[in-house]
Design an enzyme around this catalytic site. Structure first.
Site, PDB file in Angstrom:
ATOM      1  N   HIS A  54       4.823  -7.846   3.330  1.00 47.96           N
ATOM      2  CA  HIS A  54       5.120  -6.880   2.865  1.00 47.96           C
ATOM      3  C   HIS A  54       6.451  -6.316   4.111  1.00 47.96           C
ATOM      4  O   HIS A  54       6.458  -5.842   4.515  1.00 47.96           O
ATOM      5  CB  HIS A  54       4.370  -6.055   3.079  1.00 47.96           C
ATOM      6  CG  HIS A  54       4.150  -5.677   0.947  1.00 47.96           C
ATOM      7  ND1 HIS A  54       4.751  -5.216  -0.012  1.00 47.96           N
ATOM      8  CD2 HIS A  54       2.802  -5.891   0.076  1.00 47.96           C
ATOM      9  CE1 HIS A  54       4.576  -5.434  -0.371  1.00 47.96           C
ATOM     10  NE2 HIS A  54       3.385  -5.873  -0.899  1.00 47.96           N
TER      11      HIS A  54
ATOM     12  N   GLN B  78       3.922  -0.096   2.207  1.00 45.85           N
ATOM     13  CA  GLN B  78       3.768   0.228   1.021  1.00 45.85           C
ATOM     14  C   GLN B  78       3.228   1.834   1.205  1.00 45.85           C
ATOM     15  O   GLN B  78       2.926   2.481  -0.903  1.00 45.85           O
ATOM     16  CB  GLN B  78       2.514  -0.103  -0.050  1.00 45.85           C
ATOM     17  CG  GLN B  78       3.022  -2.306   0.035  1.00 45.85           C
ATOM     18  CD  GLN B  78       1.609  -2.728  -0.733  1.00 45.85           C
ATOM     19  OE1 GLN B  78       0.943  -3.310  -0.047  1.00 45.85           O
ATOM     20  NE2 GLN B  78       1.987  -2.871  -1.504  1.00 45.85           N
TER      21      GLN B  78
ATOM     22  N   CYS C 249       1.391  -7.011  -7.851  1.00 43.07           N
ATOM     23  CA  CYS C 249       1.568  -5.715  -6.804  1.00 43.07           C
ATOM     24  C   CYS C 249       1.234  -4.403  -6.825  1.00 43.07           C
ATOM     25  O   CYS C 249       2.278  -3.952  -8.065  1.00 43.07           O
ATOM     26  CB  CYS C 249       2.772  -6.101  -6.140  1.00 43.07           C
ATOM     27  SG  CYS C 249       2.782  -5.802  -4.172  1.00 43.07           S
ATOM     28  N   LEU C 250       0.788  -3.927  -6.147  1.00 41.77           N
ATOM     29  CA  LEU C 250       1.053  -2.120  -6.408  1.00 41.77           C
ATOM     30  C   LEU C 250       1.504  -1.359  -6.015  1.00 41.77           C
ATOM     31  O   LEU C 250       1.648   0.037  -6.870  1.00 41.77           O
ATOM     32  CB  LEU C 250      -0.412  -1.503  -4.791  1.00 41.77           C
ATOM     33  CG  LEU C 250      -1.970  -1.966  -4.819  1.00 41.77           C
ATOM     34  CD1 LEU C 250      -2.985  -0.983  -3.887  1.00 41.77           C
ATOM     35  CD2 LEU C 250      -2.323  -1.924  -6.173  1.00 41.77           C
TER      36      LEU C 250
ATOM     37  N   HIS D  82       1.212 -12.861   0.874  1.00 40.98           N
ATOM     38  CA  HIS D  82       1.606 -11.564  -0.295  1.00 40.98           C
ATOM     39  C   HIS D  82       1.302 -10.334   1.191  1.00 40.98           C
ATOM     40  O   HIS D  82       2.837  -9.706   0.553  1.00 40.98           O
ATOM     41  CB  HIS D  82       0.494 -11.373  -1.192  1.00 40.98           C
ATOM     42  CG  HIS D  82       1.491 -10.219  -2.070  1.00 40.98           C
ATOM     43  ND1 HIS D  82       1.694 -10.503  -3.710  1.00 40.98           N
ATOM     44  CD2 HIS D  82       1.462  -9.038  -1.697  1.00 40.98           C
ATOM     45  CE1 HIS D  82       1.595  -9.051  -3.152  1.00 40.98           C
ATOM     46  NE2 HIS D  82       2.044  -8.311  -2.487  1.00 40.98           N
ATOM     47  N   GLU D  83       0.784  -9.555   1.165  1.00 44.52           N
ATOM     48  CA  GLU D  83       0.526  -8.921   2.652  1.00 44.52           C
ATOM     49  C   GLU D  83       1.524  -9.027   3.591  1.00 44.52           C
ATOM     50  O   GLU D  83       2.604  -8.227   3.929  1.00 44.52           O
ATOM     51  CB  GLU D  83      -0.789  -8.916   2.738  1.00 44.52           C
ATOM     52  CG  GLU D  83      -1.923  -8.166   1.744  1.00 44.52           C
ATOM     53  CD  GLU D  83      -1.052  -7.334   1.042  1.00 44.52           C
ATOM     54  OE1 GLU D  83      -0.479  -6.351   0.893  1.00 44.52           O
ATOM     55  OE2 GLU D  83      -1.616  -7.099  -0.236  1.00 44.52           O
TER      56      GLU D  83
ATOM     57  N   GLY E 225      -5.223  -5.797  -1.223  1.00 45.16           N
ATOM     58  CA  GLY E 225      -4.445  -5.916  -0.210  1.00 45.16           C
ATOM     59  C   GLY E 225      -3.852  -5.084  -0.023  1.00 45.16           C
ATOM     60  O   GLY E 225      -2.872  -4.538  -1.809  1.00 45.16           O
TER      61      GLY E 225
HETATM   62 NI    NI Z   1       1.737  -6.212  -2.630  1.00 48.00          NI
END
Ligand code: NI
Length: 150
Positions: free
Chosen positions: A138, A54, A92-93, A134-135, A49
């Protein structure tokens, strides 16, 4: 399509509430390009995701992988959720190298727009529901490290 640079923790764009996608943006090439870039960037990083903040774009758009492939949601709202939570490991990226146990609702009801502006309404459960939460976080400036099980 282009692979975009993923911003990491410490960048203020990850800590603000992202802007709603305005009505006039739906169906535009710009929004389609953003979604293509998000998918390509997510794939290149082996993510499941990714949210627009991000890649430095403070808009309420994210991609979540589902069993049917990547789903792009704009202006999502979690309209309901299970009472039960499930705690599992997340990463998380934008928080490279960190992982932790995060409680999330087991199932969700979600309303959102597709990038053509059409209304979406669906239920999600299990891993897909976890990725959605999670997304969605963000978009509100929240990172998984804020929700680690104590
Ligand atoms: Ni993330």
């Amino acid at each position: 399509m282009a692979i975009r640079k993923v911003v990491v923790e410490g960048d203020p764009v990850l800590r603000v509430r992202a802007e709603e996608v305005p009505p006039e943006s739906f169906g535009t090439a710009d929004l389609a390009q953003l979604v293509d870039d998000l998918i390509e960037t997510m794939r290149s990083a082996n993510g499941v995701g990714i949210a627009a903040p991000q890649i430095g774009v403070s808009l309420r758009v994210f991609i979540a992988d589902s069993s049917d492939g990547p789903v792009a949601l704009a202006n999502p709202v979690i309209t309901g959720h299970s009472a039960k939570t499930v705690t599992e490991e997340e990463g998380c990226l934008s928080v490279p190298g960190q992982f932790g146990q995060v409680p999330r609702y087991r199932s969700l009801e979600v309303e959102a727009r597709a990038i053509d502006g059409s209304r979406l309404k669906f239920t999600a459960e299990g891993f897909f529901a976890r990725v959605l939460q999670h997304e969605n976080d963000h978009l509100d400036g929240v990172l998984f490290i804020d929700r680690l099980k104590k």
